[in-house]
Design an enzyme around this catalytic site. Structure first.
Site, PDB file in Angstrom:
ATOM      1  N   HIS A  20       0.841  -1.254   0.044  1.00  0.00           N
ATOM      2  CA  HIS A  20      -0.135  -0.050   0.046  1.00  0.00           C
ATOM      3  C   HIS A  20       0.859   1.102   0.025  1.00  0.00           C
ATOM      4  O   HIS A  20       0.380   2.477  -0.496  1.00  0.00           O
ATOM      5  CB  HIS A  20      -1.029  -0.031   1.327  1.00  0.00           C
ATOM      6  CG  HIS A  20      -2.437   0.448   1.118  1.00  0.00           C
ATOM      7  ND1 HIS A  20      -2.950   0.460  -0.132  1.00  0.00           N
ATOM      8  CD2 HIS A  20      -3.240   0.827   1.950  1.00  0.00           C
ATOM      9  CE1 HIS A  20      -4.108   0.987   0.054  1.00  0.00           C
ATOM     10  NE2 HIS A  20      -4.212   1.277   1.380  1.00  0.00           N
ATOM     11  N   ASN A  66      -6.959   6.815   4.273  1.00  0.00           N
ATOM     12  CA  ASN A  66      -8.022   7.168   4.354  1.00  0.00           C
ATOM     13  C   ASN A  66      -8.579   8.573   4.223  1.00  0.00           C
ATOM     14  O   ASN A  66      -9.637   8.861   3.591  1.00  0.00           O
ATOM     15  CB  ASN A  66      -8.896   6.446   5.129  1.00  0.00           C
ATOM     16  CG  ASN A  66      -8.949   5.023   5.093  1.00  0.00           C
ATOM     17  OD1 ASN A  66      -8.278   4.308   4.168  1.00  0.00           O
ATOM     18  ND2 ASN A  66      -9.594   4.235   5.872  1.00  0.00           N
ATOM     19  N   ASP A  91      -0.590   2.704  -5.225  1.00  0.00           N
ATOM     20  CA  ASP A  91      -0.758   1.275  -5.621  1.00  0.00           C
ATOM     21  C   ASP A  91      -2.054   0.808  -6.302  1.00  0.00           C
ATOM     22  O   ASP A  91      -3.167   1.354  -6.112  1.00  0.00           O
ATOM     23  CB  ASP A  91      -0.613   0.518  -4.502  1.00  0.00           C
ATOM     24  CG  ASP A  91      -1.686   0.723  -3.289  1.00  0.00           C
ATOM     25  OD1 ASP A  91      -2.658  -0.209  -3.040  1.00  0.00           O
ATOM     26  OD2 ASP A  91      -1.729   1.889  -2.759  1.00  0.00           O
ATOM     27  N   ASN A 112      -9.241   3.624  -0.913  1.00  0.00           N
ATOM     28  CA  ASN A 112      -9.529   4.490  -0.225  1.00  0.00           C
ATOM     29  C   ASN A 112      -8.912   5.983  -0.128  1.00  0.00           C
ATOM     30  O   ASN A 112      -9.584   6.679  -0.107  1.00  0.00           O
ATOM     31  CB  ASN A 112      -9.464   4.053   1.414  1.00  0.00           C
ATOM     32  CG  ASN A 112     -10.662   3.038   1.474  1.00  0.00           C
ATOM     33  OD1 ASN A 112     -11.795   3.146   0.919  1.00  0.00           O
ATOM     34  ND2 ASN A 112     -10.302   1.823   2.330  1.00  0.00           N
TER      35      ASN A 112
END
Length: 186
Positions: A20, A66, A91, A112
């Site tokens: 991530h 997020n 990513d 997100n």
């Protein structure tokens, strides 16, 4: 000319070498190669990269994935960077590991960080460099995979992939998105 390049990721040692954090890792590699220093700023780490007469502001949000949109919005306003001069490095599980794809717009596809940016900017019209991390996970295990660490094999291939991503970033900031997409999206 002024540019803003945002690498998405999560802060903290537990996330450092996870899939991530491909955006963070790419900007860290660029900073290391160019001997740039990161400074702790509002909602992000920031570094200035001067390349071919351009001011390229590198930003790694400290808001966690997020809430990336908060940092993106703040830095766009603070630096007065036009949306067409902004690039998000992110990513992407829909792309095979190591594949890069530059796009001028598009949906968040459930990511997100991109959802947060979409909400903050009021739309999907912004450039993103998608960094393929593959989808080698069983059904229902996407979160574990994305937040999981790279395999040894992937780690050995990462430097070359990140170097390609850096070339895409430099091209985006010098020749523009259309020519860069034509050159790199093969």
């Amino acid at each position: 000319m002024k540019y803003l390049v945002i690498g998405l990721g999560n802060i903290g040692p537990e996330y450092e070498l996870t899939r991530h954090n491909a955006g963070f890792l790419t900007l860290d590699r660029l900073a290391d190669r160019e001997s740039l220093q990161w400074e702790s700023g509002r909602l992000a780490f920031h570094s200035l990269y001067k390349f071919k007469g351009r001011q390229i502001h590198l930003v790694k949000p400290t808001t966690y994935m997020n809430l990336s949109g908060k940092a993106v919005n703040f830095w766009m306003q603070d630096l007065k960077v036009d949306r067409e001069n902004m690039l998000v490095v992110v990513d992407d599980v829909a792309l095979p590991f190591g594949k890069l794809r530059l796009k001028g717009k598009g949906s968040s596809a459930g990511h997100n960080g991109l959802k947060s940016i979409e909400e903050a900017l009021g739309g999907q019209l912004y450039a993103r460099l998608k960094f393929g991390i593959g989808d080698d996970f069983p059904k229902g295990k996407q979160v574990d995979y994305v937040l999981g660490r790279w395999t040894q094999e992937e780690i050995s291939e990462l430097p070359a992939i990140m170097d390609n991503a850096i070339e895409v970033i430099k091209a985006f900031c010098t020749i523009g998105i259309e020519k860069t997409m034509n050159s790199f999206n093969k």
